[in-house]
Each structure stands twice: as structure tokens, then as C-alpha cells.
Motif scaffolding. Structure first.
Motif, mmCIF file in Angstrom:
data_model
loop_
_atom_site.group_PDB
_atom_site.id
_atom_site.type_symbol
_atom_site.label_atom_id
_atom_site.label_comp_id
_atom_site.label_asym_id
_atom_site.label_seq_id
_atom_site.Cartn_x
_atom_site.Cartn_y
_atom_site.Cartn_z
ATOM 1 N N SER A 43 16.459 24.027 -19.431
ATOM 2 C CA SER A 43 16.092 24.649 -18.146
ATOM 3 C C SER A 43 14.577 24.712 -17.957
ATOM 4 O O SER A 43 13.885 23.733 -18.184
ATOM 5 N N SER A 210 27.875 28.836 -15.160
ATOM 6 C CA SER A 210 26.545 28.737 -14.560
ATOM 7 C C SER A 210 26.620 28.890 -13.050
ATOM 8 O O SER A 210 27.528 28.359 -12.407
ATOM 9 N N GLU A 216 24.831 21.551 -13.691
ATOM 10 C CA GLU A 216 24.830 21.760 -15.136
ATOM 11 C C GLU A 216 25.686 20.739 -15.881
ATOM 12 O O GLU A 216 25.693 20.719 -17.107
ATOM 13 N N TYR A 249 18.317 18.715 -12.481
ATOM 14 C CA TYR A 249 18.081 20.143 -12.254
ATOM 15 C C TYR A 249 17.163 20.402 -11.056
ATOM 16 O O TYR A 249 17.438 21.258 -10.218
#
Length: 275
Positions: A43, A210, A216, A249
Motif C-alpha cells: 500500500s 478490503s 486488491e 492501486y
């Protein structure tokens, strides 16, 4: 619950928060190497390592992830650790309700201002278990249950997004219905579904509960290879395919966000305790 003894606030001193995180990370890295446990930066921490060679300047924690097998092994070894860095996990703390673990500096305390149900905590590092699976239906199941869990412990002002009057009305209704329910109820239900649907030979991998849902989900082989990357004064493992991961992401992850979006996502007051 207020901690006993004197407390010195340092929430506004991000440098102090970062230093506390780095000390915890060193302990995690030592234990992982000692017991052959593989992990990787994840992340915002992975983004910070690639773009800033350390913390995103306005970030306030470290995130790592590991396979479920390594995660279970880590929990088993760390739960008996006698250092000042304590484990918070569903398996070890009856008040805890996240489906991931935290390693917490017990000489600090944080008070989360976004939620009204909580557990004793301090400056922390998050450790996310990554599960392999074949049927993507589990992503939708976990997303719904995680949404219910968030509603069960959040303050009302934090579930009103003003994106739509109807959506806010629906969220507000669910918030009223779910307030009496312990968030651990949903956390345990999520774990049961993960056990039901996960399979070591599954082609996909994700941290399943999530809020980012399919962002994800990756092909399992994406995380197979690791390389060492500088993170502040530490050298930590990162996925070799970090470009693919960060693009999924964040899109164009090397571009800095606008000034008004440069703030850390957690809302808490942090204090240093007298030792």
C-alpha cells in the motif's frame, strides 16, 4: 480508556511518529528473518519506498503484507514475545476487531477520533494476510461484511459522505441498525468465509476484507519475486512487480497529489507514556 501516568502528546510531530514506526519495523524484520517468515511492503508504504525512498511525507504508519501461511506463523511466534512491541490480533485480544494484525508500541497510546468502539492501542504497524482463492464471489462477500463492520463502530459523521442524499440516508439507516452489534461479530464471520473460499492453489490473491474491493485482487504470481528497497535508513523487501501493483492501486503513482489531498488518513491523538 485513558492510560495511567503522564502522557506527552506527539500526534502533530510526524517525525516522532515515523521514528516510532521504524523501531517497530526493525523488530518485525528481525523476528521474520529469525523464523524464515516472508513479508513485503504494501500500500502506501510500498508507494513511499518507490517514490520517496521512505515515508510518504504526510503518511503516519507502515503497512506490510504476507501470505496467510506466513501470517499464521508470525502470529504464533509473536504472541509470546516479551518486548515492548505488542501483538494485536483477533486471535490474541478479545476487544480487537480488525481482520489484520497490528504490532503496537506499548510505551505509546493513541485515541482514535473517528470511532466510538475501540481497543487499547499505540503507535502501530499493520500486517495484512493475503489469501489465495479461485471464486471471486468471496471478494463481494467480504466487502459487504467489512462495510457492515465499519458501520457498526464508526461515528455517524464519518459515514455521511454527501455523495448522494439517498446513499447517505441508506448508510444512516444501516448505521442505526448495526450500532448494537459488536464489530467482532462481523470480523469472525469474515474469517469463516475466508476459510471456506480460500485455497492454496487458487490463482488469485488479495487482502479480502478490503474497502478497495477488486483493486486488491491480483494474480498470485505477481507477488512471487521480491527485491530489497531502501525505506528511510532500513532496507525492506518489496514485490519485484511493484510497478504493476502500484499502478493498479493508484494509477500514475509517481505524480504527487494536489496539496489539498496531502494529509494522512488516520484520525487519532498519539501520546508518549512515561516508562
Amino acid at each position: 480508556m485513558k492510560a495511567e501516568g503522564k502522557e506527552e502528546e506527539f500526534s502533530s510531530d510526524l517525525k516522532a511518529v515515523h521514528e516510532a514506526n521504524l523501531y517497530i519495523m526493525r523488530e518485525i524484520d528481525k523476528l521474520s528473518k529469525r523464523h524464515g517468515i516472508s513479508y513485503r511492503m504494501d500500500s502506501g508504504t510500498l508507494l513511499g519506498a518507490v517514490r520517496h525512498r521512505g515515508f510518504i511525507p504526510w503518511d503516519d504508519d507502515i503497512d506490510i503484507s504476507m501470505t496467510r501461511e506466513n501470517y499464521d506463523k508470525f502470529i504464533e511466534y509473536y504472541k509470546n514475545d516479551k518486548s515492548k512491541y505488542k501483538l494485536l490480533a483477533l486471535e490474541t485480544n478479545k476487544h480487537y476487531f480488525n481482520n489484520f494484525a497490528k504490532i503496537v508500541d506499548s510505551t505509546t497510546r493513541i485515541y482514535n477520533t473517528r470511532i466510538y468502539k475501540s481497543y487499547p492501542s499505540g503507535i502501530f504497524i499493520d500486517i495484512f494476510p493475503m489469501d489465495s482463492f479461485s471464486d471471486k464471489k468471496i471478494v463481494d462477500i467480504c466487502y459487504v461484511l467489512e462495510s457492515f463492520k465499519l458501520l457498526s463502530f464508526s461515528k455517524r459523521k464519518n459515514i455521511i459522505y454527501k455523495d448522494s442524499k439517498l446513499k447517505d440516508l441508506i448508510r444512516g439507516g444501516f448505521w442505526l441498525l448495526l450500532r448494537p452489534i459488536s464489530p467482532r461479530f462481523f470480523a469472525k464471520m469474515i474469517e469463516r468465509y475466508i476459510k471456506k473460499y480460500s485455497t492454496p492453489k487458487g490463482p488469485y490473491v488479495a487482502f479480502l476484507p478490503s474497502k478497495f474491493k477488486y483493486k486488491e485482487v491480483f494474480d498470485k504470481e505477481v507477488f512471487n519475486d521480491l527485491l530489497d528497497v531502501n525505506f528511510e535508513h532500513l532496507t525492506l523487501p518489496a514485490p519485484k512487480n511493484y510497478d504493476l501493483i502500484l499502478t493498479q492501486y493508484y494509477g500514475d503513482y509517481m505524480e504527487l497529489p494536489p496539496e489539498e489531498e496531502r494529509f494522512y488518513g488516520h484520525e487519532f491523538n498519539a501520546y508518549k507514556l512515561d516508562e
